[in-house]
Design a protein around this motif. Sequence first.
Motif, PDB file in Angstrom:
ATOM      1  N   SER A 209       0.839  -1.197   0.000  1.00 52.87           N
ATOM      2  CA  SER A 209       0.000   0.000   0.000  1.00 52.87           C
ATOM      3  C   SER A 209       0.873   1.245   0.000  1.00 52.87           C
ATOM      4  O   SER A 209       2.094   1.179   0.185  1.00 52.87           O
ATOM      5  N   ALA A 210       0.234   2.396  -0.180  1.00 47.75           N
ATOM      6  CA  ALA A 210       0.951   3.668  -0.153  1.00 47.75           C
ATOM      7  C   ALA A 210       1.620   3.886   1.200  1.00 47.75           C
ATOM      8  O   ALA A 210       2.658   4.560   1.299  1.00 47.75           O
ATOM      9  N   GLU A 211       1.049   3.283   2.254  1.00 43.58           N
ATOM     10  CA  GLU A 211       1.612   3.407   3.611  1.00 43.58           C
ATOM     11  C   GLU A 211       2.687   2.369   3.881  1.00 43.58           C
ATOM     12  O   GLU A 211       3.253   2.336   4.975  1.00 43.58           O
ATOM     13  N   GLY A 212       2.965   1.506   2.910  1.00 39.92           N
ATOM     14  CA  GLY A 212       4.008   0.497   3.082  1.00 39.92           C
ATOM     15  C   GLY A 212       3.526  -0.802   3.685  1.00 39.92           C
ATOM     16  O   GLY A 212       4.339  -1.651   4.066  1.00 39.92           O
ATOM     17  N   ARG A 213       2.203  -1.016   3.739  1.00 45.13           N
ATOM     18  CA  ARG A 213       1.658  -2.235   4.327  1.00 45.13           C
ATOM     19  C   ARG A 213       1.587  -3.336   3.268  1.00 45.13           C
ATOM     20  O   ARG A 213       1.112  -3.116   2.155  1.00 45.13           O
ATOM     21  N   ALA A 214       2.066  -4.530   3.625  1.00 41.51           N
ATOM     22  CA  ALA A 214       2.044  -5.668   2.701  1.00 41.51           C
ATOM     23  C   ALA A 214       0.639  -6.245   2.604  1.00 41.51           C
ATOM     24  O   ALA A 214      -0.031  -6.466   3.615  1.00 41.51           O
ATOM     25  N   ASN A 215       0.182  -6.475   1.377  1.00 43.71           N
ATOM     26  CA  ASN A 215      -1.153  -7.023   1.127  1.00 43.71           C
ATOM     27  C   ASN A 215      -1.005  -8.306   0.317  1.00 43.71           C
ATOM     28  O   ASN A 215      -0.097  -8.442  -0.499  1.00 43.71           O
ATOM     29  N   LEU A 216      -1.922  -9.250   0.526  1.00 43.16           N
ATOM     30  CA  LEU A 216      -1.862 -10.521  -0.183  1.00 43.16           C
ATOM     31  C   LEU A 216      -3.275 -10.992  -0.475  1.00 43.16           C
ATOM     32  O   LEU A 216      -4.154 -10.917   0.384  1.00 43.16           O
ATOM     33  N   ALA A 217      -3.519 -11.472  -1.690  1.00 43.90           N
ATOM     34  CA  ALA A 217      -4.855 -11.934  -2.052  1.00 43.90           C
ATOM     35  C   ALA A 217      -4.755 -13.070  -3.063  1.00 43.90           C
ATOM     36  O   ALA A 217      -3.859 -13.083  -3.912  1.00 43.90           O
ATOM     37  N   ILE A 218      -5.691 -14.009  -2.969  1.00 45.36           N
ATOM     38  CA  ILE A 218      -5.709 -15.149  -3.868  1.00 45.36           C
ATOM     39  C   ILE A 218      -6.478 -14.799  -5.142  1.00 45.36           C
ATOM     40  O   ILE A 218      -7.509 -14.118  -5.095  1.00 45.36           O
ATOM     41  N   PHE A 219      -5.953 -15.238  -6.294  1.00 44.82           N
ATOM     42  CA  PHE A 219      -6.601 -15.010  -7.586  1.00 44.82           C
ATOM     43  C   PHE A 219      -6.531 -16.291  -8.414  1.00 44.82           C
ATOM     44  O   PHE A 219      -5.526 -16.999  -8.383  1.00 44.82           O
TER      45      PHE A 219
ATOM     46  N   ILE B 211      -1.636  -1.711  -6.680  1.00 43.11           N
ATOM     47  CA  ILE B 211      -0.914  -1.841  -7.952  1.00 43.11           C
ATOM     48  C   ILE B 211      -0.888  -0.514  -8.685  1.00 43.11           C
ATOM     49  O   ILE B 211       0.145  -0.096  -9.229  1.00 43.11           O
ATOM     50  N   GLU B 212      -2.022   0.173  -8.709  1.00 42.26           N
ATOM     51  CA  GLU B 212      -2.078   1.464  -9.395  1.00 42.26           C
ATOM     52  C   GLU B 212      -1.212   2.504  -8.691  1.00 42.26           C
ATOM     53  O   GLU B 212      -0.644   3.393  -9.333  1.00 42.26           O
ATOM     54  N   THR B 213      -1.067   2.378  -7.375  1.00 43.70           N
ATOM     55  CA  THR B 213      -0.268   3.337  -6.607  1.00 43.70           C
ATOM     56  C   THR B 213       1.229   3.128  -6.811  1.00 43.70           C
ATOM     57  O   THR B 213       1.980   4.083  -7.021  1.00 43.70           O
ATOM     58  N   THR B 214       1.674   1.875  -6.772  1.00 48.00           N
ATOM     59  CA  THR B 214       3.113   1.589  -6.815  1.00 48.00           C
ATOM     60  C   THR B 214       3.607   1.135  -8.181  1.00 48.00           C
ATOM     61  O   THR B 214       4.801   1.218  -8.474  1.00 48.00           O
ATOM     62  N   GLY B 215       2.688   0.601  -9.005  1.00 45.79           N
ATOM     63  CA  GLY B 215       3.081   0.089 -10.316  1.00 45.79           C
ATOM     64  C   GLY B 215       3.747  -1.273 -10.273  1.00 45.79           C
ATOM     65  O   GLY B 215       4.228  -1.765 -11.299  1.00 45.79           O
ATOM     66  N   GLU B 216       3.755  -1.911  -9.093  1.00 43.15           N
ATOM     67  CA  GLU B 216       4.417  -3.216  -8.934  1.00 43.15           C
ATOM     68  C   GLU B 216       3.504  -4.204  -8.211  1.00 43.15           C
ATOM     69  O   GLU B 216       2.677  -3.814  -7.398  1.00 43.15           O
ATOM     70  N   TYR B 217       3.718  -5.486  -8.506  1.00 37.01           N
ATOM     71  CA  TYR B 217       3.056  -6.545  -7.755  1.00 37.01           C
ATOM     72  C   TYR B 217       3.790  -7.853  -8.011  1.00 37.01           C
ATOM     73  O   TYR B 217       4.661  -7.933  -8.896  1.00 37.01           O
ATOM     74  N   THR B 218       3.470  -8.854  -7.228  1.00 33.03           N
ATOM     75  CA  THR B 218       4.091 -10.169  -7.414  1.00 33.03           C
ATOM     76  C   THR B 218       3.004 -11.219  -7.601  1.00 33.03           C
ATOM     77  O   THR B 218       1.880 -11.074  -7.118  1.00 33.03           O
ATOM     78  N   ILE B 219       3.344 -12.268  -8.339  1.00 32.51           N
ATOM     79  CA  ILE B 219       2.459 -13.417  -8.521  1.00 32.51           C
ATOM     80  C   ILE B 219       3.194 -14.647  -8.023  1.00 32.51           C
ATOM     81  O   ILE B 219       4.323 -14.913  -8.438  1.00 32.51           O
ATOM     82  N   ASN B 220       2.572 -15.379  -7.115  1.00 31.99           N
ATOM     83  CA  ASN B 220       3.216 -16.507  -6.432  1.00 31.99           C
ATOM     84  C   ASN B 220       2.340 -17.742  -6.499  1.00 31.99           C
ATOM     85  O   ASN B 220       1.167 -17.707  -6.106  1.00 31.99           O
ATOM     86  N   HIS B 221       2.897 -18.859  -7.008  1.00 29.15           N
ATOM     87  CA  HIS B 221       2.137 -20.103  -7.056  1.00 29.15           C
ATOM     88  C   HIS B 221       1.774 -20.571  -5.649  1.00 29.15           C
ATOM     89  O   HIS B 221       2.573 -20.444  -4.707  1.00 29.15           O
ATOM     90  N   ILE B 222       0.587 -21.132  -5.521  1.00 28.52           N
ATOM     91  CA  ILE B 222       0.172 -21.747  -4.263  1.00 28.52           C
ATOM     92  C   ILE B 222       0.578 -23.217  -4.291  1.00 28.52           C
ATOM     93  O   ILE B 222       0.307 -23.928  -5.252  1.00 28.52           O
ATOM     94  N   ARG B 223       1.236 -23.660  -3.237  1.00 25.24           N
ATOM     95  CA  ARG B 223       1.673 -25.048  -3.123  1.00 25.24           C
ATOM     96  C   ARG B 223       0.733 -25.815  -2.190  1.00 25.24           C
ATOM     97  O   ARG B 223       0.021 -25.230  -1.377  1.00 25.24           O
ATOM     98  N   GLN B 224       0.783 -27.141  -2.321  1.00 24.47           N
ATOM     99  CA  GLN B 224      -0.089 -27.992  -1.518  1.00 24.47           C
ATOM    100  C   GLN B 224       0.091 -27.741  -0.027  1.00 24.47           C
ATOM    101  O   GLN B 224      -0.873 -27.817   0.748  1.00 24.47           O
TER     102      GLN B 224
END
Length: 211
Positions: free
Chosen positions: A36-46, A77-90
């Motif tokens: 986030s703009a405040e530097g907080r880490a966010n995570l969501a499943i897609f 994403i719109e604020t920082t222009g960056e994001y990560t995509i991470n595979h979910i493992r069993q």
Amino acid sequence: MNYSQEQLRDLDRITNLKLINAITGIKPANLIGTTSAEGRANLAIFSSLVHLGSRPPLLGFVARPRTEEVGHTLRNIETTGEYTINHIRQEFITKAHYTSAKFPADHSEFERCGLTPEYLEGFQAPFVKESTVKMGMRLKEVIPIQWNGTYFVIGEITQLTFPEAYWVDEDVNLEASGSVGISGLNTYYSLKKEAWHPYARVEESPDFTNE
């Protein structure tokens, strides 16, 4: 079972969600990490990630409409222009699943769901340490979808990380990676390699007409 357009419209919300989300088949299961703009880490499943092209390496996913309760991923994403995509493992399906809960914006899903943010040099958005297939993304475009208020987010892979052991015969062995897929809203599947075929060329195609 046979549903007309009218019958689909008459289904209750949850049944409709589960049916339409599942009928397309197994989809990729990924966690998208943002800051986030405040530097907080966010995570969501897609589960809507799609390949758009290899040169440049572009991926797209669908983000839900923006509200106060949801849409933190897109805003970040719109604020920082960056994001990560991470595979979910069993090994961490349950933890990953609960990142879909509507936590307040001032809560980190990493903390609440017991996953570990990992920061790689030169990249502001957090990766998921527990994941073994990870992509660092730069935002290229956000396209509004007028039919339902969602957004199609397009990004370019600028960093790709996975163990060398997953690269077998010039292909990524997803079975070896332990990555999982999703059907519907809450059903997870392991991935099993069933077959391998060479790149399809007309002159090398088998004659199936005599079968």
